[in-house]
Design an enzyme around this catalytic site. Structure first.
Site, short mmCIF file in Angstrom:
data_model
loop_
_atom_site.label_atom_id
_atom_site.label_comp_id
_atom_site.label_asym_id
_atom_site.label_seq_id
_atom_site.Cartn_x
_atom_site.Cartn_y
_atom_site.Cartn_z
N GLY A 33 0.83 -1.21 0.00
CA GLY A 33 0.00 0.00 0.00
C GLY A 33 0.86 1.25 0.00
CG ASN A 34 -0.29 4.73 -1.59
OD1 ASN A 34 -1.01 5.54 -1.01
ND2 ASN A 34 -0.65 4.13 -2.71
NE ARG A 35 4.92 6.49 5.13
CZ ARG A 35 4.95 5.76 6.24
NH1 ARG A 35 3.89 5.74 7.03
NH2 ARG A 35 6.02 5.08 6.56
CB SER A 36 -2.69 8.18 -0.50
OG SER A 36 -3.84 8.96 -0.74
#
Ligand code: CTP
Ligand code: CA
Length: 232
Positions: A33-36
């Site tokens: 995933g990512n931190r958005s």
């Protein structure tokens, strides 16, 4: 709660907004995933609903859904592509505020990956990745010469040895060929998950407009002001 807003500059318009990160599964319990946070996309959805638009929000974020907004839940970039493409024909405006994973694991385990696979196996597995489709580029291409839907892209950029944020953002606008590119200035601890940010609005053949540092709600209103000018 917004039952329905019957007045405002976006009454009669359908806007489709993607927000937040994507989750690319590795096995049934793990993902890349990512931190958005999804905050900017959700703020854009709330702002459009207040202006009278019918709003569809395609997102994996777990934020409260703004009043009057329809949520289409997704997980992966491929989910997001399917749901955006299915709605593009009916949209007056598309906003790709999602942070789409550029890659996904080539194989998804049907069962949980175990720490120890078997005698003679390597210490740790290697995850092979494949490219995800560029959803924004696909939407721009599918529209062709038509003027509808108006298509907005987002970019998170840092300055580097090759140029500043505006340099990278201008290059991205030219590559993506969208109608408006909203370029976020990012750096350590900046923008991701924060309530405010600095953005540059870039349009083909026009001077960039800088907004902020400002609250993501203020930025949303500025984005819709800019979009409204262009709607037929
Ligand atoms: N985007 C997309 N599909 C992808 C990757 C990005 O639709 N597979 C969209 C994003 O939602 C955003 C815009 O493209 O609106 C720019 O995303 P960004 O990650 O900044 O651009 P990339 O082309 O992926 O370039 P890079 O990550 O290398 O800077
Ligand atoms: Ca990317």
């Amino acid at each position: 709660y917004l039952e329905s807003v019957t007045e405002g500059p976006l009454v009669g318009r359908h806007v489709v907004i993607s927000a937040g990160g994507t989750r690319e599964p590795l096995d049934p319990v793990r993902y890349l995933g990512n931190r958005s946070s999804g905050k900017q996309g959700y703020a854009l959805a709330a702002s459009a609903a207040r202006r009278g638009a019918r709003v569809t929000l395609v997102s994996s974020a777990s934020l409260p859904v703004p009043g009057g907004v329809e949520l289409v839940p997704i997980e992966t970039a491929l989910d997001l592509q399917r749901e955006m493409n299915a709605r593009a024909g009916d949209a007056d405006v598309i906003v790709m505020a999602a942070a789409v994973a550029d890659f996904r694991p080539a194989e998804v385990g049907a069962t949980k990956i175990k720490k120890k696979f078997g005698a003679g196996d390597p210490e740790a597995p290697t995850v092979e990745l494949v490219r995800n489709p560029d959803i924004l580029a696909g939407l721009v291409e599918a529209r062709g010469e038509a003027r509808r839907p108006y298509i907005v892209g987002f970019a998170a950029e840092t300055g580097d040895a090759d140029g500043d944020v505006l340099h990278h953002a201008s290059a991205k606008l030219e590559r993506k060929k969208c109608d408006l590119l909203v370029a976020n200035e990012v750096g350590a601890g900046v923008t991701f998950g924060q309530d405010s940010s600095t953005v540059h609005l870039l349009r083909p053949g026009r001077e960039p407009v800088t907004v902020g540092p400002a609250d993501k709600n203020v930025i949303s209103d500025t984005v819709w002001d800019a979009v409204q000018e262009e709607l037929l």
